[in-house]
Scaffold this motif. Structure first.
Motif, short mmCIF file in Angstrom:
data_model
loop_
_atom_site.label_atom_id
_atom_site.label_comp_id
_atom_site.label_asym_id
_atom_site.label_seq_id
_atom_site.Cartn_x
_atom_site.Cartn_y
_atom_site.Cartn_z
N LYS A 45 0.80 -1.08 -0.05
CA LYS A 45 0.05 0.16 0.01
C LYS A 45 0.80 1.41 -0.15
CE LYS A 45 -3.87 -2.18 2.33
NZ LYS A 45 -4.87 -2.01 3.25
N ASN A 46 1.99 1.24 0.87
CA ASN A 46 2.77 2.41 0.75
C ASN A 46 3.62 2.61 -0.55
OD1 ASN A 46 2.38 2.73 3.45
ND2 ASN A 46 4.45 1.59 4.07
N GLU A 47 3.74 1.68 -1.29
CA GLU A 47 4.46 1.75 -2.55
C GLU A 47 3.31 2.17 -3.70
OE1 GLU A 47 7.26 -1.37 -3.98
OE2 GLU A 47 5.67 -1.88 -5.69
N PHE A 48 1.98 1.77 -3.40
CA PHE A 48 1.13 2.41 -4.43
C PHE A 48 0.68 3.76 -4.10
CE2 PHE A 48 0.28 -1.97 -5.80
CZ PHE A 48 0.00 -1.93 -7.00
N ASP A 49 0.92 4.08 -2.65
CA ASP A 49 0.56 5.45 -2.54
C ASP A 49 1.62 6.46 -3.06
OD1 ASP A 49 -1.66 5.01 -0.97
OD2 ASP A 49 -0.78 4.94 1.12
N HIS A 58 2.16 2.74 -11.62
CA HIS A 58 2.98 1.77 -10.97
C HIS A 58 3.85 0.94 -12.04
CE1 HIS A 58 4.34 -1.74 -8.65
NE2 HIS A 58 4.25 -0.88 -7.43
N PRO A 59 5.11 0.90 -11.94
CA PRO A 59 5.72 -0.13 -12.84
C PRO A 59 5.18 -1.43 -13.35
CG PRO A 59 7.38 0.67 -11.26
CD PRO A 59 5.90 1.05 -10.81
N HIS A 64 2.35 -4.80 -17.47
CA HIS A 64 1.23 -5.59 -18.17
C HIS A 64 0.28 -4.51 -19.05
CE1 HIS A 64 1.85 -9.14 -15.57
NE2 HIS A 64 2.45 -8.36 -14.77
N LYS A 65 0.59 -3.37 -19.41
CA LYS A 65 -0.06 -2.49 -20.35
C LYS A 65 -1.34 -2.39 -19.60
CE LYS A 65 2.24 -4.10 -24.60
NZ LYS A 65 3.48 -4.93 -23.95
N ILE A 66 -1.52 -1.90 -18.41
CA ILE A 66 -2.81 -1.31 -17.87
C ILE A 66 -2.54 0.11 -17.89
CG2 ILE A 66 -4.06 -1.55 -15.88
CD1 ILE A 66 -2.65 -4.05 -15.06
N ILE A 180 13.74 -11.33 2.88
CA ILE A 180 12.93 -12.05 1.96
C ILE A 180 12.68 -11.53 0.63
CG2 ILE A 180 10.85 -13.38 2.23
CD1 ILE A 180 10.35 -13.26 4.86
N LYS A 181 13.24 -12.36 -0.31
CA LYS A 181 12.92 -11.76 -1.65
C LYS A 181 11.34 -12.34 -2.12
CE LYS A 181 17.84 -11.57 -2.74
NZ LYS A 181 18.74 -12.04 -3.84
N PHE A 182 10.72 -11.60 -2.86
CA PHE A 182 9.44 -12.05 -3.47
C PHE A 182 9.37 -11.98 -5.08
CE2 PHE A 182 8.70 -10.60 0.77
CZ PHE A 182 7.59 -11.33 1.41
N GLU A 183 8.62 -13.01 -5.50
CA GLU A 183 8.23 -12.57 -6.92
C GLU A 183 6.90 -11.95 -6.94
OE1 GLU A 183 9.68 -16.98 -8.85
OE2 GLU A 183 7.69 -16.63 -8.08
N LEU A 184 6.75 -10.88 -7.93
CA LEU A 184 5.23 -10.30 -7.97
C LEU A 184 4.72 -10.70 -9.23
CD1 LEU A 184 3.56 -8.13 -7.29
CD2 LEU A 184 4.88 -6.35 -8.30
#
Length: 236
Positions: A45-49, A58-59, A64-66, A180-184
């Motif tokens: 949420k902080n990132e989207f803010d 957002h990148p 995804h061409k949105i 901790i690394k994440f896939e998005l």
């Protein structure tokens, strides 16, 4: 006026007995807070803010061409608060339905896109397989559909496309280093909210009655209690 939440209606759909116990008698099954999931949710949420304030995509939108940006609205924090959320009150039918959304995006034509953040940790993330084999992903779709319905009832134009912003924790990294690394993964769902109001009304009708529904065969809590009771009868 009967007040019922998005999660309450979901409980009604999955186990009517647990729904009545929780909503009418305030008896809830024991549970532990998913604090790591909550932390990821807050960071997302902080990132989207960050992009909301700049009204930039957002990148992941570009990837995804949105064609959208995070929706900037004075009530955004209220809508995302578990203690407030967004409400739709129908005085005539006697219900107050509400829920707390994770995020909302907006297209250039003012159409809103509802999104929700999910977190998991799988060796191999395969959404299609998970959706076909398990019931809980269908609940994620219903969650988006209920949010879409309530925003439409509040006068917003809403896309049928809903998105899950899915973070998959990488559990087999060679080094931890306190990170901790994440896939998005961005999961697009074609939603249909035509069922929502009927479900709300049915849930409210059950709460207004004296009915005590039977245990659901698909409810882990009910099945645990049944097996516990069965063993007790044998022992005694």
């Amino acid at each position: 006026m009967i007040k019922v939440s998005r999660s309450g209606v979901e409980k009604f759909l999955t186990c009517k007995r647990c729904f009545v116990l929780e909503q009418k008698y305030k008896v809830r099954a024991p549970s532990l807070p998913f604090t790591l999931n909550i932390a990821v949710d807050n960071l997302c949420k902080n990132e989207f803010d960050y992009y909301r304030e700049r009204q930039e995509p957002h990148p992941i939108f570009l990837q995804h061409k949105i064609d959208a940006v995070p929706f900037k609205h004075p009530k955004m924090n209220e809508w995302r608060s578990n203690f407030k959320g967004i409400h739709y009150i129908d005085e005539l039918k006697g219900y107050d339905f509400y829920g707390a959304v994770d995020d909302v995006w907006v297209k250039p034509n003012k159409e809103l896109i509802i999104s929700d953040v999910k977190t998991t940790a799988k060796t191999k993330f395969d959404w299609e397989k998970t959706y076909s084999e398990y019931d809980y992903p269908k609940g994620y779709r219903r969650q988006l559909e209920m949010y879409q319905w309530i925003f439409r009832k509040n006068g917003f134009k809403v896309s049928n496309d809903g998105y899950l912003v899915y973070y998959n924790g990488l559990r087999n990294e060679p080094m931890f280093n306190q990170q901790i690394k994440f896939e998005l993964h961005l999961i697009k769902l074609d939603c249909d909210d035509s069922w929502v109001e009927e479900a709300i009304l049915s849930a409210c009708k059950l709460l207004a009655s004296d009915e005590y529904p039977p245990a659901s065969k698909n409810c882990d809590t009910c099945q645990y209690l049944k097996k516990r009771w069965d063993i007790k009868q044998v022992i005694n």
